[in-house]
Design an enzyme around this catalytic site. Structure first.
Site, PDB file in Angstrom:
ATOM      1  N   LYS A  51       5.145  46.507  57.444  1.00 17.37           N
ATOM      2  CA  LYS A  51       6.309  46.084  56.646  1.00 17.37           C
ATOM      3  C   LYS A  51       7.510  46.038  57.582  1.00 17.37           C
ATOM      4  CE  LYS A  51       7.553  45.146  52.356  1.00 17.37           C
ATOM      5  NZ  LYS A  51       6.817  44.556  51.228  1.00 17.37           N
ATOM      6  N   ASP A  79       9.973  39.560  50.773  1.00 18.61           N
ATOM      7  CA  ASP A  79      10.110  40.727  49.886  1.00 18.61           C
ATOM      8  C   ASP A  79      11.530  40.587  49.314  1.00 18.61           C
ATOM      9  OD1 ASP A  79       8.708  43.499  49.230  1.00 18.61           O
ATOM     10  OD2 ASP A  79      10.806  43.968  49.569  1.00 18.61           O
TER      11      ASP A  79
HETATM   12  P1  NDP Z   1      13.809  39.475  44.887  1.00 22.33           P
HETATM   13  O1  NDP Z   1      14.848  39.715  45.905  1.00 22.33           O
HETATM   14  O2  NDP Z   1      13.342  38.107  44.614  1.00 22.33           O
HETATM   15  O3  NDP Z   1      14.277  40.093  43.487  1.00 22.33           O
HETATM   16  C1  NDP Z   1      14.621  41.425  43.358  1.00 22.33           C
HETATM   17  C2  NDP Z   1      15.178  41.619  41.955  1.00 22.33           C
HETATM   18  O4  NDP Z   1      15.379  43.011  41.741  1.00 22.33           O
HETATM   19  C3  NDP Z   1      16.538  40.948  41.757  1.00 22.33           C
HETATM   20  O5  NDP Z   1      16.662  40.531  40.432  1.00 22.33           O
HETATM   21  C4  NDP Z   1      17.508  42.106  42.055  1.00 22.33           C
HETATM   22  O6  NDP Z   1      18.761  41.962  41.434  1.00 22.33           O
HETATM   23  C5  NDP Z   1      16.749  43.259  41.453  1.00 22.33           C
HETATM   24  N1  NDP Z   1      17.181  44.509  42.074  1.00 22.33           N
HETATM   25  C6  NDP Z   1      17.190  44.818  43.394  1.00 22.33           C
HETATM   26  N2  NDP Z   1      17.679  46.043  43.579  1.00 22.33           N
HETATM   27  C7  NDP Z   1      17.988  46.503  42.354  1.00 22.33           C
HETATM   28  C8  NDP Z   1      18.530  47.722  41.872  1.00 22.33           C
HETATM   29  N3  NDP Z   1      18.865  48.719  42.708  1.00 22.33           N
HETATM   30  N4  NDP Z   1      18.699  47.847  40.526  1.00 22.33           N
HETATM   31  C9  NDP Z   1      18.339  46.851  39.692  1.00 22.33           C
HETATM   32  N5  NDP Z   1      17.844  45.680  40.081  1.00 22.33           N
HETATM   33  C10 NDP Z   1      17.666  45.514  41.392  1.00 22.33           C
HETATM   34  O7  NDP Z   1      12.571  40.439  45.284  1.00 22.33           O
HETATM   35  P2  NDP Z   1      11.069  40.347  44.817  1.00 22.33           P
HETATM   36  O8  NDP Z   1      11.007  39.879  43.409  1.00 22.33           O
HETATM   37  O9  NDP Z   1      10.308  39.642  45.858  1.00 22.33           O
HETATM   38  O10 NDP Z   1      10.627  41.879  44.898  1.00 22.33           O
HETATM   39  C11 NDP Z   1      10.781  42.778  43.802  1.00 22.33           C
HETATM   40  C12 NDP Z   1       9.885  43.990  44.011  1.00 22.33           C
HETATM   41  O11 NDP Z   1       8.515  43.557  44.100  1.00 22.33           O
HETATM   42  C13 NDP Z   1      10.139  44.801  45.273  1.00 22.33           C
HETATM   43  O12 NDP Z   1       9.845  46.153  45.015  1.00 22.33           O
HETATM   44  C14 NDP Z   1       9.103  44.251  46.247  1.00 22.33           C
HETATM   45  O13 NDP Z   1       8.800  45.173  47.264  1.00 22.33           O
HETATM   46  C15 NDP Z   1       7.931  44.054  45.293  1.00 22.33           C
HETATM   47  N6  NDP Z   1       6.903  43.135  45.765  1.00 22.33           N
HETATM   48  C16 NDP Z   1       7.220  41.837  46.088  1.00 22.33           C
HETATM   49  C17 NDP Z   1       6.234  40.966  46.505  1.00 22.33           C
HETATM   50  C18 NDP Z   1       6.507  39.525  46.754  1.00 22.33           C
HETATM   51  O14 NDP Z   1       5.536  38.787  46.956  1.00 22.33           O
HETATM   52  N7  NDP Z   1       7.733  39.064  46.736  1.00 22.33           N
HETATM   53  C19 NDP Z   1       4.841  41.442  46.696  1.00 22.33           C
HETATM   54  C20 NDP Z   1       4.591  42.772  46.205  1.00 22.33           C
HETATM   55  C21 NDP Z   1       5.608  43.587  45.791  1.00 22.33           C
HETATM   56  P3  NDP Z   1      20.001  41.350  42.254  1.00 22.33           P
HETATM   57  O15 NDP Z   1      19.690  39.888  42.382  1.00 22.33           O
HETATM   58  O16 NDP Z   1      21.156  41.672  41.411  1.00 22.33           O
HETATM   59  O17 NDP Z   1      19.991  42.072  43.581  1.00 22.33           O
END
Ligand code: NDP
Length: 445
Positions: free
Chosen positions: A126, A166
């Site tokens: 990672k 991510d």
């Molecule tokens: P994105 O950046 O696309 O989206 C993240 C989302 O989470 C946004 O809506 C963001 O809001 C919100 N967020 C981030 N931090 C916080 C917080 N502290 N409190 C509340 N909301 C928050 O990321 P992903 O969708 O790609 O990833 C989301 C999760 O899934 C992570 O844990 C990642 O590690 C996991 N994951 C992702 C994969 C992938 O293929 N993308 C694969 C496997 C796991 P805002 O826009 O306001 O920051």
């Protein structure tokens, strides 16, 4: 925790001070491994667990770049290459101001077992940076990505280490990173990065894969209980890549997503979140959930409490680590929630997992439920290696099969170790044994 594993855990804490998220991720795995070390002394003899807790390589580097005002900015870049026993290191890059070594190590450690569970030939790693793309212009994001890759390129490659997206790293960032790698190396090496665009080496369904995969996993949990999504209320946290495509698939399968969130708050719409509007706000305009409410007369912005206060049958935390705590778990359970499945990595605190278990709520850990993203990345690597590209339908079918396989493996392993229905133990034990057996075969390296 088994007493011999507690000793190992204390050593991990001592060797990695101040990395709370890494400690939490290690503890969650070690808590499941008691029956495994009893049954398989060969893993202890070869110090497999100690080796897995120590990354094969950790890279930390300076990322200098110039912002739109002409000022020099300095960020910190990371790549932690945890385990290559099963294949090249594989795992995403996170760009978020909270990124530090402990976050990257927790994510890399989880990735080892998640990737093993897919049954595909990928190791675990990672990376990321404390750079915050939010509020930055496209030009600033591009200059940052170019500087980041100018150091990272020497450590990665299709046979070595294959990053992906991510939090904060989506199609735009992957494009800039791939472009800079290609420029520096003079190689169109498609298999060195996944999550690419469809016209330049990407795979169908990669964008959708983590969200869809989580929903497929829950579908199997429902089936095992003789149920389906029909008529179910679902709450999804976040509104990024994982959340959006989870919502899309839930809606296709007959469920209703009644609430979503981002870091600014949460939104409730009882008749169901309108996906087209959400995509416009979050994917096109990079706006906030408040902008969604402004366009939907029946939606309301949550002004107190949290998203987890909204009554639901199924909860999918899809935002970030430790977003669902003990109190939220208790509220979900008392409001009748039956299933919690992690779309995000480690979004549920250890105490919350215990509360859910005590209340009889089925719980699917991220290393099983969200493995569809990395699995489809491995399918992207397969297509790159054979210079092929599969249809959406074919790729989605493969994803569905992989998620069913992971689900069944978790349940079968939990049964084998006398813990029926325990998805956490099933995922940890099945993932561990797969990678541990490869480590034994490869000798002390
Ligand atoms: P994105 O950046 O696309 O989206 C993240 C989302 O989470 C946004 O809506 C963001 O809001 C919100 N967020 C981030 N931090 C916080 C917080 N502290 N409190 C509340 N909301 C928050 O990321 P992903 O969708 O790609 O990833 C989301 C999760 O899934 C992570 O844990 C990642 O590690 C996991 N994951 C992702 C994969 C992938 O293929 N993308 C694969 C496997 C796991 P805002 O826009 O306001 O920051």
């Amino acid at each position: 925790m088994d007493s011999s594993l507690q000793v190992l855990f204390d050593q991990v804490v001592g060797r990695n001070p101040g990395e709370a998220e890494f400690h939490q991720a290690v503890a969650e795995v070690l808590e499941s491994l008691g029956p495994v070390v009893t049954k398989h002394p060969e893993y202890t003899d070869a110090a497999v667990i100690q080796r897995l807790c120590e990354p094969e390589r950790q890279i930390i580097f300076r990322v200098p770049w110039v912002d739109d005002r002409g000022d020099v900015q300095i960020n910190r870049g990371f790549r932690v290459e945890f385990s290559s026993a099963l294949g090249p290191y594989k795992g995403g890059l996170r760009f978020h101001p909270t990124v530090y070594l402990g976050i990257v190590k927790f994510l890399g450690f989880e990735q080892i077992f998640k990737n093993a569970l897919t049954g595909l030939p990928i190791g675990g790693g990672k990376g990321g940076s404390d750079f915050d793309p939010k509020g930055r212009s496209d030009g600033e994001v591009m200059r940052f990505c170019q500087s980041f890759m100018t150091e990272l390129y020497r450590h990665i490659g299709e046979y070595t280490d294959v990053p992906a997206g991510d939090i904060g790293v989506g199609g735009r960032e992957i494009g800039y990173l791939f472009g800079q790698y290609k420029r520096i190396t003079n190689r169109y090496e498609s298999g060195m990065l996944t999550g690419k665009g469809l016209t330049w080496g990407g795979s169908q369904v990669r964008k959708e894969a983590t969200g869809y995969g989580t929903v497929f996993f829950v579908e199997e949990m429902l089936k095992a209980a003789g149920e389906s999504y029909d008529g179910k209320r679902v709450v999804v946290s976040g509104s990024g890549n994982v959340a959006i495509y989870a919502i899309e698939k839930i809606t296709q399968l007959g469920g209703t997503v009644v609430a979503v969130s981002d870091s600014s708050g949460y939104v409730v719409e009882e008749s169901g979140i309108d996906l087209a509007t959400l995509k416009d706000v979050k994917e096109v305009e990079r706006g906030r959930v408040g902008d969604y409410v402004a366009r939907r007369p029946d939606a309301r912005l949550g002004t107190s409490g949290s998203l987890w206060d909204v009554p639901t049958d199924i909860a999918l935390p899809c935002a970030t680590q430790n977003e669902l705590d003990e109190a939220a778990a208790a509220t979900l359970a008392s409001n009748g929630c039956r299933i919690v499945a992690e779309g995000a990595n480690m979004p549920t605190t250890s105490a919350a997992i215990r509360v859910l278990g005590d209340a009889g709520v089925l719980f699917a850990p991220g290393k099983a439920a969200n493995a569809g993203g990395v699995a489809t990345s491995a399918l992207e690597m397969q297509q790159n290696a054979s210079r092929d590209s599969w249809t959406f339908e074919h790729t989605e079918r493969r994803l569905d099969e992989i998620m069913r396989g992971i689900h069944d493996r978790c349940l079968a392993t939990a049964d084998e170790y006398g813990l029926p229905g325990d998805y956490v133990a099933g995922a940890n034990i099945a993932g561990f044994i797969h990678v541990a057996d490869a480590m034994l075969a490869l000798g002390l390296i």
